[in-house]
Scaffold this active site. Structure first.
Site, PDB file in Angstrom:
ATOM      1  N   LYS A 562       0.871  -1.254   0.074  1.00  0.00           N
ATOM      2  CA  LYS A 562       0.068   0.035  -0.073  1.00  0.00           C
ATOM      3  C   LYS A 562       0.745   1.158  -0.001  1.00  0.00           C
ATOM      4  O   LYS A 562       2.152   0.919   0.265  1.00  0.00           O
ATOM      5  CB  LYS A 562      -0.793   0.059   1.339  1.00  0.00           C
ATOM      6  CG  LYS A 562      -0.170  -0.066   2.701  1.00  0.00           C
ATOM      7  CD  LYS A 562      -0.796  -0.214   3.785  1.00  0.00           C
ATOM      8  CE  LYS A 562      -1.882  -1.569   3.936  1.00  0.00           C
ATOM      9  NZ  LYS A 562      -3.296  -1.494   3.906  1.00  0.00           N
ATOM     10  N   ARG A 563       0.334   2.491  -0.328  1.00  0.00           N
ATOM     11  CA  ARG A 563       1.181   3.817  -0.078  1.00  0.00           C
ATOM     12  C   ARG A 563       1.842   3.516   1.374  1.00  0.00           C
ATOM     13  O   ARG A 563       1.330   3.108   2.354  1.00  0.00           O
ATOM     14  CB  ARG A 563       0.533   4.879  -0.308  1.00  0.00           C
ATOM     15  CG  ARG A 563      -0.095   4.953  -1.856  1.00  0.00           C
ATOM     16  CD  ARG A 563       1.011   5.251  -2.508  1.00  0.00           C
ATOM     17  NE  ARG A 563       1.703   6.600  -2.327  1.00  0.00           N
ATOM     18  CZ  ARG A 563       1.368   7.710  -3.380  1.00  0.00           C
ATOM     19  NH1 ARG A 563       0.637   7.442  -4.336  1.00  0.00           N
ATOM     20  NH2 ARG A 563       2.048   8.729  -3.159  1.00  0.00           N
ATOM     21  N   LYS A 568      -0.317   4.242   8.245  1.00  0.00           N
ATOM     22  CA  LYS A 568      -0.557   2.883   7.904  1.00  0.00           C
ATOM     23  C   LYS A 568       0.227   2.105   8.584  1.00  0.00           C
ATOM     24  O   LYS A 568      -0.022   0.454   8.416  1.00  0.00           O
ATOM     25  CB  LYS A 568      -0.367   2.592   6.554  1.00  0.00           C
ATOM     26  CG  LYS A 568      -1.314   3.237   5.447  1.00  0.00           C
ATOM     27  CD  LYS A 568      -1.146   3.375   3.937  1.00  0.00           C
ATOM     28  CE  LYS A 568      -2.024   4.222   3.127  1.00  0.00           C
ATOM     29  NZ  LYS A 568      -3.383   3.449   3.054  1.00  0.00           N
ATOM     30  N   THR A 670      -8.886  -1.034   0.564  1.00  0.00           N
ATOM     31  CA  THR A 670      -9.602  -1.915  -0.385  1.00  0.00           C
ATOM     32  C   THR A 670      -8.646  -3.252  -0.708  1.00  0.00           C
ATOM     33  O   THR A 670      -9.017  -4.185  -1.047  1.00  0.00           O
ATOM     34  CB  THR A 670      -9.964  -1.205  -1.538  1.00  0.00           C
ATOM     35  OG1 THR A 670      -8.760  -0.446  -2.103  1.00  0.00           O
ATOM     36  CG2 THR A 670     -10.949  -0.422  -1.337  1.00  0.00           C
ATOM     37  N   LYS A 674      -9.065  -7.371  -1.322  1.00  0.00           N
ATOM     38  CA  LYS A 674      -8.495  -8.326  -2.564  1.00  0.00           C
ATOM     39  C   LYS A 674      -7.890  -9.475  -1.864  1.00  0.00           C
ATOM     40  O   LYS A 674      -8.014 -10.539  -2.454  1.00  0.00           O
ATOM     41  CB  LYS A 674      -7.603  -7.384  -3.173  1.00  0.00           C
ATOM     42  CG  LYS A 674      -8.296  -6.183  -3.790  1.00  0.00           C
ATOM     43  CD  LYS A 674      -7.278  -4.974  -4.471  1.00  0.00           C
ATOM     44  CE  LYS A 674      -8.085  -3.679  -4.748  1.00  0.00           C
ATOM     45  NZ  LYS A 674      -7.199  -2.568  -4.804  1.00  0.00           N
TER      46      LYS A 674
HETATM   47  C1  26W Z   1      -4.925  16.365  -1.904  1.00  0.00           C
HETATM   48  C2  26W Z   1      -4.016  15.195  -2.048  1.00  0.00           C
HETATM   49  C3  26W Z   1      -4.986  14.063  -1.813  1.00  0.00           C
HETATM   50  C4  26W Z   1      -4.828  13.122  -2.668  1.00  0.00           C
HETATM   51  C5  26W Z   1      -5.723  12.013  -2.752  1.00  0.00           C
HETATM   52  C6  26W Z   1      -5.337  13.895  -0.733  1.00  0.00           C
HETATM   53  C7  26W Z   1      -6.188  12.448  -0.609  1.00  0.00           C
HETATM   54  C8  26W Z   1      -6.249  11.802  -1.555  1.00  0.00           C
HETATM   55  C9  26W Z   1      -6.934  10.418  -1.199  1.00  0.00           C
HETATM   56  C10 26W Z   1      -8.131  10.656  -0.392  1.00  0.00           C
HETATM   57  C11 26W Z   1      -6.079   9.298  -0.746  1.00  0.00           C
HETATM   58  C12 26W Z   1      -6.909   7.980  -0.939  1.00  0.00           C
HETATM   59  O1  26W Z   1      -6.574   7.280  -1.811  1.00  0.00           O
HETATM   60  N1  26W Z   1      -7.434   7.462   0.096  1.00  0.00           N
HETATM   61  C13 26W Z   1      -8.059   6.137   0.163  1.00  0.00           C
HETATM   62  O2  26W Z   1      -9.315   5.972  -0.355  1.00  0.00           O
HETATM   63  C14 26W Z   1      -9.653   4.589  -0.448  1.00  0.00           C
HETATM   64  C15 26W Z   1     -10.993   4.554  -1.128  1.00  0.00           C
HETATM   65  O3  26W Z   1     -11.898   5.065  -0.598  1.00  0.00           O
HETATM   66  C16 26W Z   1      -9.560   4.122   0.940  1.00  0.00           C
HETATM   67  O4  26W Z   1     -10.103   2.751   1.029  1.00  0.00           O
HETATM   68  C17 26W Z   1      -8.537   4.435   1.806  1.00  0.00           C
HETATM   69  O5  26W Z   1      -8.756   4.039   3.149  1.00  0.00           O
HETATM   70  C18 26W Z   1      -8.363   6.051   1.857  1.00  0.00           C
HETATM   71  O6  26W Z   1      -6.961   6.094   2.409  1.00  0.00           O
END
Ligand code: 26W
Length: 826
Positions: A562-563, A568, A670, A674
């Site tokens: 994951k990232r 995390k 998610t 998987k």
């Molecule tokens: C503004 C920069 C930025 C870019 C992307 C801020 C926040 C994000 C996203 C919200 C990050 C993200 O991918 N969040 C993840 O979304 C998934 C789908 O709903 C969740 O399963 C993850 O828990 C959540 O971290």
């Protein structure tokens, strides 16, 4: 006003479907290769892939058009998914599966002495997303098409997707992902539907001929948005939906101005500035960095998409608009849509404010994906003013009217008004994009039960007080087509042989596997194990090729991909790995179960601590993998460049899925789903969708540990990591190994930043508070692993109970409660 185009005047004719037998496919393939691409059969795999993709694409066309004709029928209510990110991965195999063309295509290819798998792996991943949010958008499109729902995806055609990650001396190095450089056969450019997007300039108040107040947005710098359509095939239902991606292009007027002034070079430079808008995906997934270009991207996507919807709406009455159109905002990134829809209705369509607001708030729905305050988007008012003066005026007016409502609901509650204002006051006033999204939407949802509850009780509390019925939950899901049928074909076959087909569209049917976890089904269980072992063997090859680390396929395979982010808690995992290594040294290698530990994930390029964590993982891996005493009992690897295609190899192989975020911080997750679908058992905190996974499979088949969200918050003000260290000699030894540079002998002190943060009373992630519980849970993992039959039973039950985590279930809920679309009938 757009002139009616010729193509709208002539009705779209239906097309004949092309032949799908292996001979026709083989002929088409050769025609594309020889006559279209000018390549011959011995060419590079990427051109073979390209020719095959075109062969497939022409077989998609007839269904694509039929679907489009249905979507265009005047009575059809449609939804639009607005997202800055779509993490699609590869498409070829997905279309083959959906169109039931795997067998004839494989046959056609082998008739030409070509290997289908090899051709498939020449396709580059479309990596137009960061992580969970972008992949969710891709899974949702798959489900919408499979459920015949008229949903269009709108997104950005980034020239450069998510960066490619290399590891050099243990550190992350980023390479640009110029994915469009080679070939992109799936897209169809449609310049005839281009839109003009305005930036800058100023607003000019005035009166129209009827004496009504008007605003003109003038002296703007315009950029063209050119759409590229990508087909989204449904699973065996002949539906092909559309993902429409926008590319930025300079306007001619813009060039001409500079050109006539005789400054050719400047005109080209200006062109570049315009086209920069869709040049690159921002690689941040949790903290917004306030870059002007990012705001330009957000407005570009939003304005182009809304204008495109109005182009299609044509001259029909706007009275019916809200009944026919709904927009789902994927986080706040496209939330400027609230102001842009108002702008179009007020300035272009000449509606009055109340009529425009009624339509807007009936059309917009917002999904939140994170509780982390640093991820909440705010834009400086000054930047907004310069870039988007007209939308800002509209936001001010929305705010003025909204705050009047707040004041009349809570007279004298000045603090509440300040908290709820769309404009955050301070030395640098900011627009709060999440607030704009909530105020302008009829639905606001979180992405797992806990997350939605925490939104209502915490971050969005004031808004929940005001409009409780606006808030709802939509627990995430993943598409079983890609994540089981495609990624794990052998297991998919075993499942189909056992319970029949049909689970691909109705994942709840996996529950029929439960009885095969019981005694008496030894043949099934042994096939289950054999398939998993084969998957692990294949993954071990990939790991060895990429890292040189040797994984024993029979060892317990533990995976955290994951990232990389502190919340995390990859660090908690590393601490435990060091603890296992310490146990081997204290008690002997035979006292631990043989394990392979796999890490993967990208760090945002500007997130220094995340990069240190990658370096730490690699250093720890190097020491452990080289240690003769460890002798393969424990192997640790960091797999570089984690992405969609890597995950398709990883999740069918994992035994143990590591989901250990600080409770209350992971909105959903998610990846956890998987892994579960493919028969991994989760070790996890009580966070996000882990909670729902645990409820579905039962406590006995999930390794739960750690503080709950409420306990985390209760402890925060009085968090004393020292107490945990003093009470736990094993934890103390782990920290000592880190601090005495056992894993950094040639770079003394490089991990002090990390250990200091772990020891800090202000560590927001409270990692040490959960160490003991995690190590104990890992002991339970070992015990179960030693009982091979019990492990197999739990593994089967995880798959059997994963039906609720299909994105089809999620989309059914979005549709029943928010979109209210009718499936199309072909
Ligand atoms: C503004 C920069 C930025 C870019 C992307 C801020 C926040 C994000 C996203 C919200 C990050 C993200 O991918 N969040 C993840 O979304 C998934 C789908 O709903 C969740 O399963 C993850 O828990 C959540 O971290």
């Amino acid at each position: 006003m757009a002139e009616p185009s010729r193509q709208d005047a002539i009705p779209m004719p239906l097309m004949k479907r092309l032949e799908n037998d292996d001979e026709a496919i083989g002929r088409a393939y050769r025609r594309y290769l020889d006559y279209y691409l000018g390549r011959y059969p011995g060419c590079d795999a990427v051109y073979q892939y390209e020719a095959l993709a075109y062969t497939l694409r022409e077989r998609i066309m007839a269904d694509w058009r039929r679907t489009w004709i249905e979507h265009k029928k005047p009575g059809t209510r449609r939804a639009y998914y607005l997202s800055l990110e779509y993490l699609i991965g590869r498409s070829l195999g997905n279309h083959l599966l959906n169109m039931e063309l795997e067998d004839p295509v494989r046959e056609a290819m082998s008739g030409l002495a070509l290997d289908l798998e090899e051709i498939e792996s020449a396709e580059p991943d479309a990596g137009l997303g960061n992580g969970g949010l972008g992949r969710l958008a891709a899974c949702f499109l798959d489900s919408c098409a499979t459920m015949s729902l008229p949903v269009l995806g709108y997104g950005m055609r980034y020239e450069y997707g998510m960066f490619r990650q290399r590891i050099e001396s243990g550190c992350q190095v980023e390479d640009p992902d110029h994915w469009l450089l080679d070939v992109h056969p799936w897209e169809i450019e449609r310049p005839e539907y281009k839109q003009t997007i305005r930036f800058g300039g100023r607003t000019e108040p005035g009166r129209d001929r009827k004496g009504r107040f008007t605003v003109h947005w003038v002296d703007t710098e315009d950029v063209l948005a050119v759409p590229y359509d990508i087909p989204v095939t449904g699973y065996r239902n002949e539906v092909v939906n559309t993902l429409r991606l926008w590319a930025a292009s300079a306007t001619d007027a813009f060039n001409l101005k500079e050109f006539n002034a005789g400054d050719y070079a400047d005109s080209v430079a200006a062109k570049n500035q315009a086209e920069n808008i869709t040049m690159v995906l921002y690689p941040n997934d949790a903290s917004e960095n306030g870059k002007e270009l990012r705001l330009r991207q957000q407005y570009f996507l939003t304005s182009a998409s809304l204008q495109d919807v109005f182009r299609q709406w044509g001259e029909r009455s706007l009275d019916d608009f809200a009944a026919a159109n709904v927009f789902q905002l994927n986080d706040t990134h496209p939330s400027i849509a609230v102001a842009e829809l108002m702008r179009i209705l007020l300035d272009d369509k000449r509606l009055d404010w109340d009529a425009a607001w009624k339509i807007t708030t009936a059309c917009m729905a917002y999904t939140n994906h994170t509780l982390l305050p640093e991820a909440l988007e705010r834009w400086p008012v000054r930047l907004f003013e310069r870039l988007l003066p007209r939308p800002l005026e509209i936001i001010y007016e929305i705010n003025r009217r909204f705050l009047t409502e707040v004041r009349s609901r809570w007279p004298g509650d000045v603090a509440r008004v300040q908290r709820m204002s769309l404009i955050e006051e301070g030395p640098e006033p900011q627009v709060r994009m999440a607030w704009l999204a909530i105020v302008g939407s009829f639905s606001v949802n979180g992405v797992a039960a806990l997350h939605s509850r925490l939104l209502a009780e915490g971050l969005f509390r004031d808004f929940h007080d005001m409009w409780p019925s606006r808030f709802n939950n939509k627990t995430n899901g993943v598409t079983p087509r890609r994540w089981l049928a495609l990624a794990n074909p052998d297991l998919a076959r075993l499942i189909s042989e056992t319970i029949g087909d049909g689970w691909q569209r109705d994942l709840s049917r996996l529950a029929e596997l439960k009885r095969y976890s019981q005694p008496g089904h030894e043949a099934f269980k042994s096939r289950w194990r054999d398939i998993r072992l084969a998957n692990k063997t294949r993954l071990a090859e990939l790991v060895r090729e990429a890292t040189g680390v040797v994984f024993d396929p029979r060892a317990l395979l533990e995976v955290q991909v994951k990232r990389i982010h502190e919340y995390k808690r990859q660090l908690l995992n590393v601490l435990h790995v060091i603890h296992l290594y310490d146990r081997i040294h204290r008690d002997g290698p035979d006292t631990v179960a043989p394990r392979a530990v796999l890490f993967g994930g990208k760090a945002a390029p500007g997130y220094a601590r995340a990069k240190e964590i990658i370096k730490l993982i690699n250093n720890v891996a190097a020491v452990i993998n080289e240690d003769p005493l460890v002798n393969g009992r424990l192997a640790v690897a960091f797999l570089p460049d984690y992405g969609v295609s890597k995950m398709m190899r990883i999740c069918p192989a994992a035994d143990l899925s590591v989901q250990i975020s600080t409770a209350g911080k992971e909105a959903s997750g998610t990846g956890n789903m998987k892994f579960m679908i493919n028969g991994a058992i989760t070790i996890g905190t009580y966070d996000g969708a882990n909670i729902e996974i645990l409820e579905a499979v039962g406590e006995a088949h999930f390794f739960r540990f750690g503080l709950h969200a409420e306990e985390v918050e209760a402890m925060r003000s009085d968090y004393r990591p020292r107490d945990f260290i003093e009470a736990d000699a094993e934890l103390a030894r782990v920290l000592h190994l880190l601090e005495c540079d056992h894993f950094s002998a040639s770079e003394p002190g490089i991990f002090h930043g990390i250990t200091d943060s772990l020891r800090s009373a202000h560590d927001p992630w409270m990692t040490l508070a959960d160490f003991r519980a995690y190590a104990d849970a890992q002991r339970r993992v070992e015990a179960l692993w030693h009982d091979r039959d019990a492990w197999t039973r739990s593994s089967i039950l995880n798959t059997a109970c994963s039906g609720g985590f299909s994105a089809d279930r999620t989309i059914a809920e979005y549709n029943d409660e928010i979109w209210r679309l009718e499936p199309i009938e072909l």
